[in-house]
Each structure stands twice: as structure tokens, then as C-alpha cells.
Enzyme design. Structure first.
Site, PDB file in Angstrom:
ATOM      1  CG  HIS A  97      -1.803   1.000   1.474  1.00  0.00           C
ATOM      2  ND1 HIS A  97      -2.140   1.642   2.464  1.00  0.00           N
ATOM      3  CD2 HIS A  97      -2.809   1.414   0.230  1.00  0.00           C
ATOM      4  CE1 HIS A  97      -3.203   2.558   2.083  1.00  0.00           C
ATOM      5  NE2 HIS A  97      -3.462   2.441   0.793  1.00  0.00           N
ATOM      6  CG  HIS A 156      -4.067   9.222  -0.615  1.00  0.00           C
ATOM      7  ND1 HIS A 156      -4.701   9.852   0.401  1.00  0.00           N
ATOM      8  CD2 HIS A 156      -4.909   8.152  -0.437  1.00  0.00           C
ATOM      9  CE1 HIS A 156      -5.921   9.453   0.696  1.00  0.00           C
ATOM     10  NE2 HIS A 156      -6.114   8.262   0.070  1.00  0.00           N
TER      11      HIS A 156
END
Length: 287
Positions: free
Chosen positions: A42, A84
Site C-alpha cells: 500500500h 494521495h
């Protein structure tokens, strides 16, 4: 009649019914004869900060990962950047929006100790065999992202994701070759409701998804159960679970039959997969 046809013939666009159409999801069999589960690091491996950077990706690749989960947004000048948040401050300490700065400016900002914000093209070229689970985070990134994937012809290396099914579908319409995709929030919720009734296959076909990427629980409701996994498999859908950082949870979910795990604890996930003779995963990607 269309729903009956889908039910009778199965899911034409699924990973299960059309093996080879979406090579991203075609994993080799493990010792048990079942397809080997996928391990997603991740935002790379950044135990001390520096998520979504070339440094964090390099650490994950060195551990044996062949699949990364990353996020993308567009710069002011339309370059696809790996980042992100909508705002820069959390990981760079710099105020402002990603979309307000050029790619050159963004590349000069420091993300923890991992270096500057990379472009998606940088990542794709640095590791030619790496496969990326890419969450398209903003509407202004739709066209630049599709243009980049088409120009580099990396459709087989990309699994398209977005919390917004509308955005995800917009990207799919712009891509010029089949590209694997996972459901957004709305389609995930519908598939959770419809899976026990056997209607997951036609819905997934209409939505254009081959995988569900879900948390184990959501707002107190258990999403991933044995029955849910079996229903998804019957519909030709893979089930990937995020974000799983505890070894006991990893083993329990894999024993339940899930097809992939997303984790911040890349070293723990690598050890789990090693124990299951499913490691490394990077070495098989150039076959």
C-alpha cells in the site's frame, strides 16, 4: 432478457470466464492448485514516512513485491502525479493543492524522507515489470491518466480503481484496450447486497469490474465473509481486502479464500506469502 442472458452464459467480462483478457489478474497456480493470492504493498513500503515515492516503491520491490497500490492526481499542467491527498500539507509540510502546482514544482517537494513527488510515467518506466493498482483520485486526472496508459500501452500492468464509479467508468471509456478494474463504493455496496441472490455477475458485467476491493468491515458491518467470497467467485470476481496489517488477520482471510491483500506492513505480508509458497511475486511479472 439481457439479465437472463448474463445469468445463463456467465460474466463475459470477468477475470474468471475470460482468462487472458485481463492478464493483470491471471496469476499462476500455487502448490495447492489454486491461483496464487496477490500481495499489494500500500503506497509502497514506508515504515518511517515517504509514502507514494520512488524510495518507498523501491523498498517494496526489493522485498519481492510485484504489485503496488498507489494513488494519482493531476498537476496544474496536466501531468499524472503519484499522490494521495488533495492537499499537499500532510506529507510535504507545504500548503496548497496538488492541482495548483506544475509537475516540476511538485517534483521538487519532499515527501517525508522519500524524495519528491513522482510522476506515474516515472514509476512505469523505472520498473517495467511492475503491476500497479491505481486509484484515480480526481476528475481532472481522468483524461491525462487515460492518455498516458494508451500512449505507453500499459493496459496489462494497470488495475483501475476509484471510490467514484462515475470517474472509473469515464476512464474505462477512454482506454483503447481491455483494462482490469475494481468497483467503486456504490457498485461495491450493490454487489454486497446482490451477491447472495446470484445477481452479482450481471451487475459486474454492466459496471465493468473484474475485482472487488473492500475492507473486511465497514461501519460495523462485516463485508468479507465466506459466503460473500464464494458468491463473488461464482460470479467470476476476485476479492481483494484492504488494509490488512496483522499477520493473524492475513492468514485468516487467505484461508477464507480471498484473492489478494493490501497492506501497509509490507514486510509482514511478504513473510505471510513466503510461508504459503507464494513469494516473491515480482519475479513472475516478466514472463
Amino acid at each position: 432478457m439481457a439479465w437472463r442472458r448474463y445469468w445463463r452464459n456467465g460474466l463475459p467480462g470477468s477475470a474468471r470466464s475470460e482468462r487472458g483478457r485481463y492478464p493483470y489478474l491471471d496469476t499462476p497456480a500455487g502448490p495447492s492448485g489454486r491461483p496464487r493470492p496477490l500481495a499489494f504493498s500500500h503506497r509502497g513500503f514506508a515504515p518511517e514516512g515517504g509514502e507514494n515515492t520512488l524510495a518507498s516503491f523501491g523498498r517494496a520491490v526489493d522485498l519481492g513485491f510485484g504489485y503496488l497500490e498507489i494513488d494519482v492526481r493531476a498537476s496544474r499542467d496536466g501531468v499524472v502525479m503519484v499522490f494521495h491527498d488533495e492537499e499537499l500539507h500532510r506529507v510535504t509540510g507545504t500548503p496548497g493543492l496538488v492541482s495548483a502546482r506544475t509537475a516540476e514544482e511538485l517534483g521538487g517537494l519532499q515527501v517525508g524522507g522519500g524524495g519528491g513527488i513522482p510522476t506515474l510515467e516515472d514509476v512505469l518506466r523505472r520498473w517495467p515489470g511492475l503491476r500497479l493498482n491505481i486509484d484515480v483520485k480526481s476528475d481532472d486526472c481522468v483524461q491525462p491518466f487515460a492518455d498516458l496508459v494508451n500512449r505507453m500501452a500499459v493496459h496489462d500492468r494497470v488495475l483501475l480503481a476509484s471510490f467514484s464509479d462515475r470517474r472509473r467508468r469515464r476512464v474505462l471509456r477512454l482506454l483503447d484496450a481491455p483494462t482490469a478494474s475494481s468497483a467503486g463504493m456504490a457498485v461495491n455496496a450493490l454487489l454486497k447486497l446482490l451477491a447472495p441472490s446470484g445477481l452479482a455477475a450481471p451487475l459486474a458485467r454492466i459496471a465493468g469490474v473484474q475485482a472487488l476491493q473492500v475492507p473486511e468491515t465497514y461501519r460495523g458491518v462485516r463485508v468479507v465473509t465466506g459466503r460473500f467470497v464464494e458468491a463473488c467467485h461464482a460470479a467470476g470476481l476476485q476479492v481483494h481486502v484492504w488494509t490488512i496489517n496483522d499477520r493473524e488477520d492475513m492468514d485468516r482471510l487467505l484461508d477464507l479464500g480471498v484473492d489478494g491483500l493490501v497492506s501497509d506492513a509490507a514486510d509482514v505480508l511478504a513473510a505471510c506469502m513466503t510461508a504459503r509458497s507464494a513469494w516473491p511475486q515480482g519475479s513472475s511479472l516478466d514472463r
